[in-house]
Design a protein around this motif. Structure first.
Motif, PDB file in Angstrom:
ATOM      1  N   CYS A 104       0.848  -1.194   0.000  1.00 52.67           N
ATOM      2  CA  CYS A 104       0.000   0.000   0.000  1.00 52.67           C
ATOM      3  C   CYS A 104       0.884   1.245   0.000  1.00 52.67           C
ATOM      4  O   CYS A 104       1.931   1.278   0.661  1.00 52.67           O
ATOM      5  N   HIS A 106       0.216   3.975   1.341  1.00 52.34           N
ATOM      6  CA  HIS A 106       0.068   4.762   2.569  1.00 52.34           C
ATOM      7  C   HIS A 106       1.238   4.449   3.501  1.00 52.34           C
ATOM      8  O   HIS A 106       2.175   5.236   3.597  1.00 52.34           O
ATOM      9  N   LEU A 107       1.216   3.260   4.122  1.00 51.33           N
ATOM     10  CA  LEU A 107       2.313   2.903   5.025  1.00 51.33           C
ATOM     11  C   LEU A 107       2.913   1.541   4.718  1.00 51.33           C
ATOM     12  O   LEU A 107       3.639   0.988   5.535  1.00 51.33           O
ATOM     13  N   GLY A 108       2.582   1.003   3.561  1.00 52.21           N
ATOM     14  CA  GLY A 108       3.276  -0.199   3.108  1.00 52.21           C
ATOM     15  C   GLY A 108       2.650  -1.529   3.458  1.00 52.21           C
ATOM     16  O   GLY A 108       3.245  -2.570   3.174  1.00 52.21           O
ATOM     17  N   CYS A 109       1.483  -1.553   4.066  1.00 50.13           N
ATOM     18  CA  CYS A 109       0.848  -2.844   4.375  1.00 50.13           C
ATOM     19  C   CYS A 109       0.557  -3.600   3.082  1.00 50.13           C
ATOM     20  O   CYS A 109       0.324  -2.994   2.045  1.00 50.13           O
ATOM     21  N   CYS A 122      -6.666  -2.660   1.436  1.00 50.03           N
ATOM     22  CA  CYS A 122      -5.592  -2.645   2.426  1.00 50.03           C
ATOM     23  C   CYS A 122      -6.207  -2.863   3.803  1.00 50.03           C
ATOM     24  O   CYS A 122      -7.095  -2.110   4.212  1.00 50.03           O
ATOM     25  N   CYS A 124      -4.938  -2.411   6.741  1.00 50.17           N
ATOM     26  CA  CYS A 124      -4.438  -1.594   7.859  1.00 50.17           C
ATOM     27  C   CYS A 124      -5.308  -0.382   8.178  1.00 50.17           C
ATOM     28  O   CYS A 124      -5.720  -0.179   9.312  1.00 50.17           O
ATOM     29  N   HIS A 125      -5.584   0.444   7.172  1.00 54.11           N
ATOM     30  CA  HIS A 125      -6.351   1.669   7.448  1.00 54.11           C
ATOM     31  C   HIS A 125      -7.480   1.850   6.441  1.00 54.11           C
ATOM     32  O   HIS A 125      -7.937   2.961   6.201  1.00 54.11           O
ATOM     33  N   GLY A 126      -7.864   0.758   5.799  1.00 53.17           N
ATOM     34  CA  GLY A 126      -9.020   0.819   4.909  1.00 53.17           C
ATOM     35  C   GLY A 126      -8.748   1.409   3.539  1.00 53.17           C
ATOM     36  O   GLY A 126      -9.675   1.864   2.869  1.00 53.17           O
ATOM     37  N   GLY A 127      -7.509   1.403   3.106  1.00 49.02           N
ATOM     38  CA  GLY A 127      -7.206   1.898   1.755  1.00 49.02           C
ATOM     39  C   GLY A 127      -7.831   0.983   0.707  1.00 49.02           C
ATOM     40  O   GLY A 127      -7.846  -0.230   0.863  1.00 49.02           O
ATOM     41  N   PRO A 140      -4.446   6.109   1.123  1.00 49.12           N
ATOM     42  CA  PRO A 140      -3.302   6.015   0.191  1.00 49.12           C
ATOM     43  C   PRO A 140      -3.153   7.271  -0.673  1.00 49.12           C
ATOM     44  O   PRO A 140      -4.115   7.713  -1.299  1.00 49.12           O
TER      45      PRO A 140
HETATM   46 FE1  FES Z   1      -2.762   0.867   3.593  1.00 49.55          FE
HETATM   47 FE2  FES Z   1      -2.649   2.591   5.587  1.00 49.55          FE
HETATM   48  S1  FES Z   1      -1.164   1.138   5.016  1.00 49.55           S
HETATM   49  S2  FES Z   1      -4.225   2.308   4.180  1.00 49.55           S
END
Ligand code: FES
Length: 166
Positions: A104, A106-109, A122, A124-127, A140
């Motif tokens: 992702c 955003h933070l790589g999940c 994603c 982690c944070h709903g991306g 993202p």
């Molecule tokens: Fe994917 Fe935050 S790491 S939305």
């Protein structure tokens, strides 16, 4: 205490302070070298890429998005299992192949493909990303990066390269 003793003690104190400062500065410099190398290394290092075979064309049914595992370009010889990576590969009509990074932006999940919804999600944070990798919702900031893909003598090859995360 005699004046002579006070002078010796003051001199010794100044000497020990100087040694402490020198040792502290040296320790900080030694600790900073790997950090500076990590931050500045990508700016000066050559961009390393390598083609990796991930299967043959007939292993990938048209219209399906599947994970493919391959060896990433190694940063160091001792990367070991951390050098293994995954991409989402889709064979589109006309034998067009597309490979997306699983990370992702955003933070790589790691994102997962949801075939029913036709979206990358994603956890982690709903991306959420559309099937073409464009951002559909959530935090993202950018689309999913793509790896170059080619077909060579029936083999599907993904160009492994370092993709910045986040
Ligand atoms: Fe994917 Fe935050 S790491 S939305």
């Amino acid at each position: 205490m005699a004046d002579k003793d006070r002078g010796v003690n003051a001199g010794r104190r100044r000497f020990l302070e100087a040694v402490s400062l020198l040792a502290g500065g040296l320790g900080a410099a030694v600790a900073a070298v790997p950090v500076i190398g990590f931050v500045l290394g990508p700016m000066f290092g050559a961009r390393r890429t390598a083609w990796r075979t991930v299967g043959t064309l007939d292993q990938f049914p048209v219209g399906q998005t599947v994970p493919v595992r391959f060896e990433a370009v190694s940063e160091t010889p001792w990367d070991g299992v951390t050098a293994r990576t995954v991409a989402w590969l889709r064979r589109e009509p006309g034998d067009r192949l597309v490979a997306f990074s699983v990370n992702c932006t955003h933070l790589g999940c790691p994102v997962r493909w949801e075939p029913g919804a036709n979206l990358f999600m994603c956890p982690c944070h709903g991306g959420v990303y559309y099937s073409n990798g464009q951002v559909a919702g959530g935090p993202p900031p950018r689309p999913l990066p793509r790896y170059p893909v080619r077909l060579r003598d029936g083999a599907v090859e993904v160009q492994a390269e370092r993709i910045p995360i986040g």
